[in-house]
Design a protein around this motif. Structure first.
Motif, PDB file in Angstrom:
ATOM      1  N   ILE A 137     -98.693  12.516 -45.281  1.00  0.00           N
ATOM      2  CA  ILE A 137     -97.731  13.530 -44.875  1.00  0.00           C
ATOM      3  C   ILE A 137     -96.380  12.924 -44.542  1.00  0.00           C
ATOM      4  N   VAL A 138     -95.341  13.619 -44.956  1.00  0.00           N
ATOM      5  CA  VAL A 138     -93.986  13.387 -44.468  1.00  0.00           C
ATOM      6  C   VAL A 138     -93.699  14.555 -43.527  1.00  0.00           C
ATOM      7  N   PRO A 139     -93.660  14.316 -42.215  1.00  0.00           N
ATOM      8  CA  PRO A 139     -93.569  15.444 -41.273  1.00  0.00           C
ATOM      9  C   PRO A 139     -92.194  16.086 -41.248  1.00  0.00           C
ATOM     10  N   VAL A 140     -92.195  17.411 -41.344  1.00  0.00           N
ATOM     11  CA  VAL A 140     -90.986  18.229 -41.195  1.00  0.00           C
ATOM     12  C   VAL A 140     -91.344  19.333 -40.199  1.00  0.00           C
ATOM     13  N   PRO A 141     -90.656  19.426 -39.062  1.00  0.00           N
ATOM     14  CA  PRO A 141     -91.076  20.383 -38.033  1.00  0.00           C
ATOM     15  C   PRO A 141     -90.689  21.822 -38.360  1.00  0.00           C
ATOM     16  N   LEU A 142     -91.600  22.720 -38.066  1.00  0.00           N
ATOM     17  CA  LEU A 142     -91.306  24.146 -38.129  1.00  0.00           C
ATOM     18  C   LEU A 142     -90.263  24.522 -37.080  1.00  0.00           C
ATOM     19  N   ALA A 143     -89.562  25.607 -37.332  1.00  0.00           N
ATOM     20  CA  ALA A 143     -88.625  26.118 -36.329  1.00  0.00           C
ATOM     21  C   ALA A 143     -89.310  27.044 -35.336  1.00  0.00           C
ATOM     22  N   ALA A 144     -90.412  27.681 -35.775  1.00  0.00           N
ATOM     23  CA  ALA A 144     -91.119  28.643 -34.915  1.00  0.00           C
ATOM     24  C   ALA A 144     -92.590  28.625 -35.286  1.00  0.00           C
ATOM     25  N   PRO A 145     -93.482  28.963 -34.333  1.00  0.00           N
ATOM     26  CA  PRO A 145     -94.908  29.028 -34.647  1.00  0.00           C
ATOM     27  C   PRO A 145     -95.187  30.020 -35.778  1.00  0.00           C
ATOM     28  N   VAL A 146     -96.296  29.786 -36.499  1.00  0.00           N
ATOM     29  CA  VAL A 146     -96.636  30.588 -37.664  1.00  0.00           C
ATOM     30  C   VAL A 146     -97.932  31.345 -37.434  1.00  0.00           C
ATOM     31  N   THR A 147     -97.920  32.612 -37.785  1.00  0.00           N
ATOM     32  CA  THR A 147     -99.133  33.416 -37.872  1.00  0.00           C
ATOM     33  C   THR A 147     -99.369  33.732 -39.335  1.00  0.00           C
ATOM     34  N   ALA A 148    -100.541  33.404 -39.840  1.00  0.00           N
ATOM     35  CA  ALA A 148    -100.845  33.618 -41.258  1.00  0.00           C
ATOM     36  C   ALA A 148    -100.580  35.062 -41.654  1.00  0.00           C
ATOM     37  N   GLY A 149     -99.836  35.234 -42.720  1.00  0.00           N
ATOM     38  CA  GLY A 149     -99.560  36.556 -43.251  1.00  0.00           C
ATOM     39  C   GLY A 149     -98.353  37.251 -42.671  1.00  0.00           C
ATOM     40  N   GLN A 150     -97.704  36.663 -41.668  1.00  0.00           N
ATOM     41  CA  GLN A 150     -96.571  37.305 -41.012  1.00  0.00           C
ATOM     42  C   GLN A 150     -95.304  36.473 -41.228  1.00  0.00           C
ATOM     43  N   LEU A 151     -94.389  37.018 -42.012  1.00  0.00           N
ATOM     44  CA  LEU A 151     -93.145  36.310 -42.318  1.00  0.00           C
ATOM     45  C   LEU A 151     -92.261  36.205 -41.084  1.00  0.00           C
ATOM     46  N   ASN A 152     -91.512  35.100 -41.006  1.00  0.00           N
ATOM     47  CA  ASN A 152     -90.559  34.896 -39.923  1.00  0.00           C
ATOM     48  C   ASN A 152     -89.324  34.221 -40.501  1.00  0.00           C
ATOM     49  N   PRO A 153     -88.194  34.920 -40.582  1.00  0.00           N
ATOM     50  CA  PRO A 153     -86.984  34.329 -41.159  1.00  0.00           C
ATOM     51  C   PRO A 153     -86.537  33.055 -40.450  1.00  0.00           C
ATOM     52  N   THR A 154     -86.954  32.866 -39.216  1.00  0.00           N
ATOM     53  CA  THR A 154     -86.566  31.664 -38.482  1.00  0.00           C
ATOM     54  C   THR A 154     -87.020  30.405 -39.214  1.00  0.00           C
TER      55      THR A 154
END
Length: 331
Positions: free
Chosen positions: A75-92
């Motif tokens: 893995i090359v780590p790249v951090p998410l901007a916000a937590p993820v819930t499967a199936g729910q889009l987040n523009p963040t």
């Protein structure tokens, strides 16, 4: 035995099936090294949800690539901007998706990776976040400062390249200039030779209009643009046929003597290809200074986290990237 290749995988939209697909494909060992450019916590979260083992190992780019063990992923780590819930889009998280692509492209250009394999992104949510984005093809061209690229999809028995990509249908005729079409043919010819080891590619060019214009009665693009470009390509030594009507071009006897079909717009050629091989087809970007393949489907938000997604297209994209990298000269 051929040496192991190192491939970059970008899972794409974090709430879609891309992360699930990556986790599922690494359950099988591979003679090549697959490297996810992604958030490690996201992948671990998805693995737990799927009930599958996953061991993440930080990539050391200074070490030569080696075969993958089952359940292990570099893995090359790249951090998410916000937590993820499967199936729910987040523009963040739109910026995260694009940053994964940027880092993977950088790794391809500096020789860390032999190829890039991309998972599905959600164009609408990226645009909703304020990022102008029409697709991987155009974004990768911009990242690599490539003036013109060609989108091609492939499935066993058929390759379809596009003269125009993600344009409204009303804008297609104006985009079909002699110069643009000529460059597209040159890129298609060059990469069929370079990336696919086809020494003398046979290219079939479709007309734009019904019946390829019916001698000018149903449109003049074939007479004024497409035909002259084909004649010039033949004069330059390319094995090009056309323009032919799209409704009769995809006959088995014709395709047996064709290495690639050049369609004038997105929905002219791709419905036929996806009918032939949906779930096993591969999206390829030609003309880039790197090898890029991708799945032929979208983010399938309704399947994310369920374990019901099928890996066929991602497996095919990885196999295609390995084949193309093996045929291509180093450097």
């Amino acid at each position: 035995m051929k040496p192991a290749l190192r491939l970059a995988l970008t899972p794409g939209e974090p709430a879609g099936i891309g992360p699930d697909l990556v986790i599922k494909i690494v359950q099988q060992a591979s003679p090549h090294q697959r490297v996810a450019v992604a958030d490690p916590h996201l992948l671990e979260q998805c693995a737990r949800q799927l009930g599958l083992p996953l061991r993440l190992v930080d990539l050391d780019p200074h070490q030569p690539p080696e075969a993958d063990l089952a359940g292990t992923l570099r893995i090359v780590p790249v951090p998410l901007a916000a937590p993820v819930t499967a199936g729910q889009l987040n523009p963040t998280n739109a910026a995260y998706v694009l940053e994964c692509l940027r880092q993977a492209v950088t790794g391809c250009l500096d020789g860390t990776f032999a190829a890039l394999v991309t998972g599905p992104v959600h164009k609408a949510v990226i645009n909703q976040a304020g990022q102008a984005f029409t697709g991987h093809t155009e974004f990768l061209a911009e990242l690599t400062h490539t003036r013109r690229v060609v989108m091609m999809l492939a499935t066993p028995g058929l390759r379809v390249a596009l003269a125009t990509t993600h344009l409204p249908l009303a804008e297609v005729p104006a985009a079909l200039t002699r110069d643009a079409l000529s460059q597209t043919l040159q890129i298609l010819q060059q990469d069929l030779r370079l990336r696919f080891a086809i020494s003398a590619p046979r290219i079939l060019v479709l007309g734009l209009n019904p019946h390829a214009g019916e001698g000018g009665h149903l449109g003049r693009e074939e007479i004024e643009i497409i035909g002259p470009v084909i004649e010039a390509a033949r004069a330059a030594g390319l094995n090009v046929t056309g323009p032919v009507p799209a409704d009769t071009a995809f006959q088995p006897d014709t395709l047996r003597h064709t290495d690639a079909v050049l369609a004038m717009y997105h929905d002219q050629g791709l419905p036929v290809l996806k009918h032939m091989g949906f779930g096993q087809a591969v999206n390829i970007t030609l003309g880039l200074p790197l090898i890029r393949t991708s799945v032929d489907h979208g983010t399938a938000l309704e399947l994310a986290g369920s374990g019901r997604c099928q890996t066929g297209s991602l497996d095919a994209a990885i196999d295609m990237a390995i084949s193309m990298a093996s045929h291509s000269p180093p450097g």
